[in-house]
Motif scaffolding. Structure first.
Motif, PDB file in Angstrom:
ATOM      1  N   PRO A  84       0.688  -1.308   0.083  1.00 49.13           N
ATOM      2  CA  PRO A  84      -0.019  -0.142  -0.003  1.00 49.13           C
ATOM      3  C   PRO A  84       0.793   1.325  -0.004  1.00 49.13           C
ATOM      4  N   ASN A  85       0.272   2.434  -0.729  1.00 52.68           N
ATOM      5  CA  ASN A  85       1.164   3.574  -0.824  1.00 52.68           C
ATOM      6  C   ASN A  85       0.548   4.482   0.318  1.00 52.68           C
ATOM      7  N   ASN A  86       1.293   5.736   0.377  1.00 50.39           N
ATOM      8  CA  ASN A  86       0.961   6.583   1.410  1.00 50.39           C
ATOM      9  C   ASN A  86      -0.418   6.986   1.397  1.00 50.39           C
ATOM     10  N   ASP A  87      -1.276   7.286   0.163  1.00 49.83           N
ATOM     11  CA  ASP A  87      -2.425   7.632   0.120  1.00 49.83           C
ATOM     12  C   ASP A  87      -3.298   6.652   0.867  1.00 49.83           C
TER      13      ASP A  87
ATOM     14  N   ALA B  14       4.034 -16.900  11.780  1.00 51.12           N
ATOM     15  CA  ALA B  14       2.692 -16.494  11.930  1.00 51.12           C
ATOM     16  C   ALA B  14       2.444 -15.062  11.739  1.00 51.12           C
ATOM     17  N   MET B  15       3.335 -14.339  11.939  1.00 48.72           N
ATOM     18  CA  MET B  15       3.271 -12.907  11.876  1.00 48.72           C
ATOM     19  C   MET B  15       3.457 -12.525  10.584  1.00 48.72           C
ATOM     20  N   ASN B  16       4.127 -13.074   9.644  1.00 50.50           N
ATOM     21  CA  ASN B  16       4.609 -13.090   8.097  1.00 50.50           C
ATOM     22  C   ASN B  16       3.118 -13.472   7.453  1.00 50.50           C
ATOM     23  N   LEU B  17       2.634 -14.358   7.811  1.00 51.29           N
ATOM     24  CA  LEU B  17       1.289 -15.024   7.251  1.00 51.29           C
ATOM     25  C   LEU B  17       0.302 -13.691   7.577  1.00 51.29           C
ATOM     26  N   LEU B  18       0.082 -13.357   8.671  1.00 50.27           N
ATOM     27  CA  LEU B  18      -0.967 -12.447   9.066  1.00 50.27           C
ATOM     28  C   LEU B  18      -0.743 -11.110   8.523  1.00 50.27           C
ATOM     29  N   ASN B  19       0.364 -10.886   8.346  1.00 54.42           N
ATOM     30  CA  ASN B  19       0.630  -9.414   7.960  1.00 54.42           C
ATOM     31  C   ASN B  19      -0.079  -8.573   6.973  1.00 54.42           C
ATOM     32  N   PRO B  20      -0.237  -9.481   5.808  1.00 46.43           N
ATOM     33  CA  PRO B  20      -1.134  -8.749   4.762  1.00 46.43           C
ATOM     34  C   PRO B  20      -2.458  -8.226   5.323  1.00 46.43           C
ATOM     35  N   ILE B  21      -2.926  -9.344   6.068  1.00 48.66           N
ATOM     36  CA  ILE B  21      -4.508  -8.944   6.582  1.00 48.66           C
ATOM     37  C   ILE B  21      -4.510  -7.607   7.361  1.00 48.66           C
ATOM     38  N   VAL B  22      -3.502  -7.685   8.217  1.00 52.56           N
ATOM     39  CA  VAL B  22      -3.505  -6.578   9.311  1.00 52.56           C
ATOM     40  C   VAL B  22      -3.124  -5.055   8.512  1.00 52.56           C
TER      41      VAL B  22
ATOM     42  N   VAL C 223      -5.898  -2.123   8.874  1.00 52.50           N
ATOM     43  CA  VAL C 223      -5.446  -0.615   9.728  1.00 52.50           C
ATOM     44  C   VAL C 223      -4.130  -0.212   9.234  1.00 52.50           C
ATOM     45  N   GLY C 224      -3.552  -0.894   8.046  1.00 52.92           N
ATOM     46  CA  GLY C 224      -2.291  -0.019   7.502  1.00 52.92           C
ATOM     47  C   GLY C 224      -1.082  -0.226   8.309  1.00 52.92           C
ATOM     48  N   ALA C 225      -0.930  -1.100   9.109  1.00 47.45           N
ATOM     49  CA  ALA C 225       0.227  -1.349  10.027  1.00 47.45           C
ATOM     50  C   ALA C 225       0.916  -2.689   9.664  1.00 47.45           C
ATOM     51  N   ASN C 226       2.050  -2.616   9.500  1.00 48.92           N
ATOM     52  CA  ASN C 226       2.893  -3.977   9.344  1.00 48.92           C
ATOM     53  C   ASN C 226       3.060  -4.329  10.813  1.00 48.92           C
ATOM     54  N   ILE C 227       3.200  -5.908  10.842  1.00 51.10           N
ATOM     55  CA  ILE C 227       3.479  -6.512  12.095  1.00 51.10           C
ATOM     56  C   ILE C 227       4.785  -7.150  12.122  1.00 51.10           C
ATOM     57  N   ASN C 228       5.483  -7.372  10.959  1.00 49.19           N
ATOM     58  CA  ASN C 228       6.638  -7.900  10.427  1.00 49.19           C
ATOM     59  C   ASN C 228       7.950  -6.987  10.103  1.00 49.19           C
ATOM     60  N   ARG C 229       7.735  -5.837  10.581  1.00 51.37           N
ATOM     61  CA  ARG C 229       8.922  -4.839  10.529  1.00 51.37           C
ATOM     62  C   ARG C 229      10.177  -5.261  11.349  1.00 51.37           C
ATOM     63  N   GLN C 230      11.500  -5.034  10.818  1.00 49.84           N
ATOM     64  CA  GLN C 230      12.768  -5.288  11.493  1.00 49.84           C
ATOM     65  C   GLN C 230      13.234  -3.840  11.818  1.00 49.84           C
ATOM     66  N   THR C 231      12.678  -3.129  12.593  1.00 55.03           N
ATOM     67  CA  THR C 231      12.973  -1.864  12.946  1.00 55.03           C
ATOM     68  C   THR C 231      14.373  -1.552  13.532  1.00 55.03           C
ATOM     69  N   VAL C 232      14.906  -2.340  14.458  1.00 56.28           N
ATOM     70  CA  VAL C 232      16.358  -2.327  14.896  1.00 56.28           C
ATOM     71  C   VAL C 232      17.221  -2.340  13.844  1.00 56.28           C
TER      72      VAL C 232
END
Length: 205
Positions: A3-6, A156-164, A168-177
């Motif tokens: 998804p893009n910014n908009d 499981a997080m990678n599998l669910l990520n597209p749904i989340v 809501v527009g949030a990724n649950i599988n980022r590697q922010t560190v």
């Protein structure tokens, strides 16, 4: 397709009136204590909060600091403005994208964000903007949920990520560190009390 910014803005605009209620349980059980720990680390007088959202951090703002809060969702920012009025919080609120900040280089003593970089389409670009507007010797403080180091949970997080992301527009599988470490900070430290998924990150310019 990512998804893009908009598209992400529209999702946050859509859920803005319900956002605090949606996260109330998690906020009470987990996030409030983490927010306090995050804001207890703040140095300096001039502070930028990126992704201010509905103003969940207002209760933790240090007294007598000069604080600017930004968000790229107009509806989330509207909720924050209403909360600012109710709580009589001193903060300047602006509509702005963390990937393209309007501020000059070396503007802030501390740049801070909580649960923001899960939603930034180009996270490293956004993190480099935080680096740019932070003063030399200043700090960037981040509280983020990241991909688990446990292979089963991560799968499981990678599998669910597209749904989340769709909801809501949030990724649950980022590697922010790792993303912060890829930026030119002089030091990056993860708070020792961080969990497998919730990380408090302090980076110095």
């Amino acid at each position: 397709m990512k998804p893009n910014n908009d598209a992400i803005k529209k999702r946050y605009d859509r859920i803005a009136p319900y956002f605090d209620g949606m996260e109330a349980v998690m906020e009470g059980l987990f996030f409030k204590s983490w927010r306090k720990r995050l804001w207890d680390r703040v140095d300096g007088h001039h502070i930028l909060e990126v992704g201010v959202g509905t103003g969940k951090n207002f209760d933790y703002y240090p007294k007598d600091a000069r604080i600017t809060g930004i968000d790229f969702s107009e509806k989330m920012l509207s909720e924050a403005k209403r909360k600012r009025g109710r709580k009589q919080v001193s903060v300047e609120l602006d509509l702005m994208d963390v990937q393209s900040l309007y501020f000059a280089d070396n503007s802030f003593d501390t740049v801070i964000a909580s649960f923001v970089f899960c939603s930034v389409p180009a996270p490293i670009k956004g993190l480099k903007e935080l680096y740019r507007v932070c003063k030399p010797g200043g700090q960037v403080l981040l509280l983020e949920h990241v991909l688990s180091s446990n292979p089963v949970i991560a799968g499981a997080m990678n599998l669910l990520n597209p749904i989340v992301v769709t909801l809501v527009g949030a990724n649950i599988n980022r590697q922010t560190v790792k993303n912060v470490q890829a930026c030119p900070f002089s030091s990056v430290r993860v708070d020792e009390h961080s969990s497998d998924i919730i990380k408090l990150i302090e980076a110095r310019k």
